[in-house]
Design a protein around this motif. Structure first.
Motif, short mmCIF file in Angstrom:
data_model
loop_
_atom_site.label_atom_id
_atom_site.label_comp_id
_atom_site.label_asym_id
_atom_site.label_seq_id
_atom_site.Cartn_x
_atom_site.Cartn_y
_atom_site.Cartn_z
N TRP A 135 25.44 80.71 117.87
CA TRP A 135 25.21 80.94 119.29
C TRP A 135 24.27 82.13 119.49
N GLY A 137 22.08 84.14 123.15
CA GLY A 137 22.17 84.17 124.59
C GLY A 137 21.63 85.44 125.18
N ARG A 157 25.34 81.67 127.13
CA ARG A 157 25.24 81.31 125.71
C ARG A 157 24.41 80.04 125.56
N GLU A 176 17.98 80.94 130.64
CA GLU A 176 19.32 81.38 131.04
C GLU A 176 19.28 82.77 131.68
N ASP A 215 28.07 78.93 129.70
CA ASP A 215 27.29 78.20 128.71
C ASP A 215 26.01 77.69 129.33
#
Length: 218
Positions: A135, A137, A157, A176, A215
């Motif tokens: 992961w 992020g 993430r 994101e 997420d």
């Protein structure tokens, strides 16, 4: 705080996170407005973004200042003249002095391209790939004197894919960032987010033992 909180944004480059904040500030339900954009680089493309949106801009080059403290004093004077409720660092490539940070303690946010406390500093995407992490992020956090070390508020993430390289991974993380930074600024402007006297982030009158995690969007 006024009905619409006043935001100052500090940038050094393209200003894509600034654009996300501009877009959100122009929504009818926006609880904040951007009153000033400051860059330490005159060629920062983010200044053009701000100009197109009718937002006042200032350039304060770090060149010509003998010390970081001298630069930060000049920066603080520019900001004080605008009296912002919140400062958002959006790709501002300067390490701020403890005195400056203390002056704006609890009223300054940053967004960092990693799942803090992992991978503070630069080159986070390559470091994640080298480590083989599943992961990656981005994190929005309150700014403290510790580099990328302030209380984390909100994280997004993204899964690390088998064919990722630093550029592809960075692009997904950046998307994101554009989603979570305006959200955190909204929370602050609405009075839902504060830095407590215990040096923890408080959200809806409760201390965050860990950041809110979202997420990747579909």
């Amino acid at each position: 705080m006024s009905a619409r909180a006043r935001l100052a944004v500090l940038i050094s480059g393209s200003g894509s996170n600034l654009q996300a904040l501009i877009d959100d500030s122009q929504r009818a339900d926006a609880p904040f407005e951007i009153g000033l954009v400051i860059s330490n680089r005159a060629d920062a493309a983010g200044l053009e973004r701000a100009g197109r949106a009718g937002i006042p801009t200032q350039t304060l080059s770090h060149r010509g200042f003998e010390t970081r403290a001298a630069y930060d004093t000049a920066l603080a004077e520019l900001l004080a003249a605008q009296a912002p409720d919140l400062i958002a660092l959006a790709g501002f490539m300067r390490i701020l002095t403890p005195g400056f940070v203390e002056q704006w303690q609890g009223r300054m946010l940053n967004i960092h391209p990693s799942l803090l406390p992992n991978y503070r500093g630069l080159h986070t995407h390559a470091r994640v790939l080298e480590a083989g992490d599943p992961w990656h992020g981005a994190t929005v956090h309150f700014v403290t004197a510790e580099l990328d070390g302030g209380p984390a508020i909100l994280q997004a993430r993204v899964p690390v894919l088998a064919d990722d390289d630093p550029a592809r991974l960075a692009a997904r993380v950046l998307a994101e960032e554009h989603r979570i930074y305006p959200l955190a600024v909204r929370w602050f402007a609405e009075g839902r987010l504060v830095l407590g006297s215990d040096h923890r982030a408080w959200f809806d009158e409760q201390p965050l033992s860990a950041p809110v995690i979202l997420d990747a969007s579909a």
